[in-house]
Design a protein around this motif. Structure first.
Motif, PDB file in Angstrom:
ATOM      1  N   ASP A   3      -3.392  -4.107  17.573  1.00  0.00           N
ATOM      2  CA  ASP A   3      -3.044  -3.110  18.148  1.00  0.00           C
ATOM      3  C   ASP A   3      -2.144  -1.841  17.576  1.00  0.00           C
ATOM      4  N   PHE A   4      -1.352  -2.652  16.602  1.00  0.00           N
ATOM      5  CA  PHE A   4      -0.326  -1.568  15.976  1.00  0.00           C
ATOM      6  C   PHE A   4      -1.295  -1.250  14.411  1.00  0.00           C
ATOM      7  N   GLU A   5      -1.926  -1.984  14.245  1.00  0.00           N
ATOM      8  CA  GLU A   5      -2.810  -1.814  12.778  1.00  0.00           C
ATOM      9  C   GLU A   5      -1.718  -1.499  11.747  1.00  0.00           C
ATOM     10  N   CYS A   6      -0.908  -2.351  11.467  1.00  0.00           N
ATOM     11  CA  CYS A   6      -0.246  -2.230  10.473  1.00  0.00           C
ATOM     12  C   CYS A   6      -0.193  -3.362   9.311  1.00  0.00           C
ATOM     13  N   SER A   7      -1.165  -4.110   9.494  1.00  0.00           N
ATOM     14  CA  SER A   7      -1.397  -5.334   8.594  1.00  0.00           C
ATOM     15  C   SER A   7      -2.211  -4.847   7.662  1.00  0.00           C
TER      16      SER A   7
ATOM     17  N   THR B 190       5.916  -9.472   8.461  1.00  0.00           N
ATOM     18  CA  THR B 190       7.265  -9.121   9.000  1.00  0.00           C
ATOM     19  C   THR B 190       7.707  -7.757   8.137  1.00  0.00           C
ATOM     20  N   GLY B 191       8.464  -6.954   9.031  1.00  0.00           N
ATOM     21  CA  GLY B 191       8.929  -5.569   8.379  1.00  0.00           C
ATOM     22  C   GLY B 191       7.903  -4.594   8.697  1.00  0.00           C
ATOM     23  N   GLY B 192       7.931  -3.613   7.995  1.00  0.00           N
ATOM     24  CA  GLY B 192       7.141  -2.498   8.273  1.00  0.00           C
ATOM     25  C   GLY B 192       5.470  -2.496   8.470  1.00  0.00           C
ATOM     26  N   GLY B 193       5.068  -3.329   7.286  1.00  0.00           N
ATOM     27  CA  GLY B 193       3.917  -3.479   7.310  1.00  0.00           C
ATOM     28  C   GLY B 193       3.025  -2.718   6.050  1.00  0.00           C
ATOM     29  N   PHE B 194       1.636  -2.828   6.157  1.00  0.00           N
ATOM     30  CA  PHE B 194       0.784  -2.327   5.116  1.00  0.00           C
ATOM     31  C   PHE B 194       1.356  -3.122   3.754  1.00  0.00           C
TER      32      PHE B 194
ATOM     33  N   GLN C 219       3.304   7.983  10.965  1.00  0.00           N
ATOM     34  CA  GLN C 219       1.966   8.221  12.095  1.00  0.00           C
ATOM     35  C   GLN C 219       2.228   7.640  13.311  1.00  0.00           C
ATOM     36  N   ARG C 220       2.546   6.039  12.911  1.00  0.00           N
ATOM     37  CA  ARG C 220       2.475   5.096  14.179  1.00  0.00           C
ATOM     38  C   ARG C 220       3.536   5.550  15.035  1.00  0.00           C
TER      39      ARG C 220
ATOM     40  N   HIS D 229       1.042  -1.152  -0.029  1.00  0.00           N
ATOM     41  CA  HIS D 229      -0.035   0.110  -0.202  1.00  0.00           C
ATOM     42  C   HIS D 229       1.079   1.246   0.024  1.00  0.00           C
ATOM     43  N   THR D 230       1.620   1.446  -1.024  1.00  0.00           N
ATOM     44  CA  THR D 230       2.719   2.440  -1.279  1.00  0.00           C
ATOM     45  C   THR D 230       2.215   3.785  -0.912  1.00  0.00           C
ATOM     46  N   VAL D 231       0.607   4.036  -1.131  1.00  0.00           N
ATOM     47  CA  VAL D 231       0.318   5.483  -0.918  1.00  0.00           C
ATOM     48  C   VAL D 231       0.497   5.927   0.478  1.00  0.00           C
ATOM     49  N   THR D 232       0.041   4.875   1.361  1.00  0.00           N
ATOM     50  CA  THR D 232      -0.071   4.871   2.698  1.00  0.00           C
ATOM     51  C   THR D 232       1.362   4.428   3.609  1.00  0.00           C
ATOM     52  N   ALA D 233       2.079   3.674   3.074  1.00  0.00           N
ATOM     53  CA  ALA D 233       3.162   2.860   3.696  1.00  0.00           C
ATOM     54  C   ALA D 233       3.972   3.945   4.179  1.00  0.00           C
TER      55      ALA D 233
END
Ligand code: GLA
Length: 405
Positions: free
Chosen positions: A306-310, A333-337, A223-224, A213-217
């Motif tokens: 909780d981290f909401e990065c998936s 694994t990694g930064g997510g999104f 933000q996190r 999700h490159t626009v948000t990653a």
């Protein structure tokens, strides 16, 4: 017009030096590396290769073999990031220049096979390989932590990506056959063998969701990080903790009313994740694959809730994985999104597992997932030592303080 050959630019100095750095996969400990927490990554057998040679034209040239693109600049260049692959290398050059290093003109070629933008640290791999090559080129030495920190600064300052230290450190310091337990507060680390007890019969499989999700990653990561740091600040003021690495869930709950709901959830992920990394290191030391896998799957739930990065596709890959025979655990694994999952499974099940995952994913999303069975690979410093290069940061720790360059 015929493309210009590197040899034409090398002029009177055709001899090239090479450096190589791997990618990494994080087994557990996600988003803990910028608030003094623990991470447990290992290097994976992909690599970035950097070749560097003296250039007769007085310029610094960065060339990508993959993109067939060059960026050429005079040594005095001050141009901002270009928004492409070259920024990671140029950022490293800038940080070396900031330490007073003045490289002779060079022609530097970047090549490699670390999957790009998949959470396997292709950017840190370019940074570390570039740093190793530029150090060789200038005859300078830096110890492992300084190389990793320099590469992190390159990414923070020049690329404007607010990443932590995990990727650069793992890629520099990893050792084949081991995972690396890193305390990101003080950069002390321990190498844990990956073949103890039941783990000897296991493999690590990376599954690339192929979604990003490159626009948000980028912005979501920042933000996190802000939400987490705001919560950490409350805990510092209330309990005098140095960082989330030494905070407890009880302390967090006691401050719940003093921070946003988002900060509370982000901090809860990180505090519980640090606990899971500690337990995972114990499980690894005891060769307990079942416990290690359970912790990985629990870590995914925490990243998701909780981290909401998936993202949905990655959740699907994890849910499908843990239903497969021989799979001990799975997580983002990694930064997510988007990006990859990491899966721990019985070696004998690897072929069946990857076929089942690919088929289920194809049927559900119409996307062909890539799967990689990964051995824990050597980090850049071990590779340099094996190749006989004198850029063996490990042997140079005493001499290599950045302020002595
Ligand atoms: C990215 C960053 C790392 C780390 C992870 C999340 O990979 O580069 O520093 O924060 O995300 O654990």
């Amino acid at each position: 017009m015929e493309p210009e050959q590197p040899a034409q630019r090398f002029g009177a100095h055709p001899a090239a030096l090479t450096a190589s750095a791997p990618g990494r996969v994080n087994l557990i400990g996600e988003h803990t590396d910028y608030t003094g927490g623990l991470v447990l990554p290992m290097a994976i057998p992909f690599q970035t290769n950097v070749e560097i040679a003296h250039a007769a034209d007085g310029m610094y040239t960065f060339h990508s073999a993959q993109f067939q693109e060059s960026r050429v600049m005079p040594p005095s260049d001050q141009s901002p990031a270009a928004g492409n692959w070259s920024d990671y290398s140029v950022g490293v050059l800038r940080e070396l220049q900031a330490l007073g290093v003045r490289p002779e003109p060079f022609y530097l070629t970047v090549d490699g096979n670390v999957p790009l933008g998949s959470g396997l640290s292709s950017s840190a791999s370019i940074e570390v390989a570039t740093a190793m090559a530029l150090l060789q080129h200038t005859g300078k030495h830096l110890p492992i932590p300084e190389i990793a920190l320099l590469c992190q600064r390159a990414e923070n300052v020049y690329v404007h990506s607010p990443c932590g230290i995990m990727d650069q450190f793992a890629i520099t310091a990893a050792t084949a056959g081991h995972a690396l337990l890193l305390n990101t507060r003080d950069l002390t680390y321990q190498l844990l063998p990956m073949n103890t007890g039941e783990l000897a019969g296991c493999v690590v499989v990376v599954v690339n969701s192929m979604v990003r999700h490159t626009v948000t990653a980028g912005s979501e990561y920042a933000q996190r990080r802000r939400e987490l740091e705001a919560g950490q600040q409350v805990l510092r003021e209330r309990f005098g903790v140095r960082d989330l690495g030494e905070a407890t869930v009880e302390q967090l709950l006691a401050c719940a009313g003093a921070m946003s709901a988002e900060s509370l959830k982000r901090c809860r992920h990180v505090i519980t994740e640090n606990g899971r990394v500690r337990e995972a290191a114990e499980a690894m030391t005891a060769g307990d694959a079942k416990r290690l896998g359970e912790l990985m799957t629990a870590a995914h739930a925490s990243e998701r809730d909780d981290f909401e990065c998936s993202v949905e596709e990655v959740d699907f890959l994890v849910d499908t994985a843990v239903q497969q025979a021989g799979c001990f655990g799975a997580r983002l694994t990694g930064g997510g999104f988007g990006g990859c999952t990491v899966n721990l499974l019985l070696a004998g099940e690897a072929d069946r597992f990857t076929a089942a995952i690919r088929q289920a994913y194809q049927e559900r999303y119409g996307i062909t997932a890539q799967t990689f069975v990964c051995e824990a690979a050597a980090g850049a410093v071990e590779r340099a030592a094996t190749a006989g290069s004198d850029v063996t940061a490990g042997t140079d720790v005493a001499a290599g303080r950045a302020d002595q360059l």
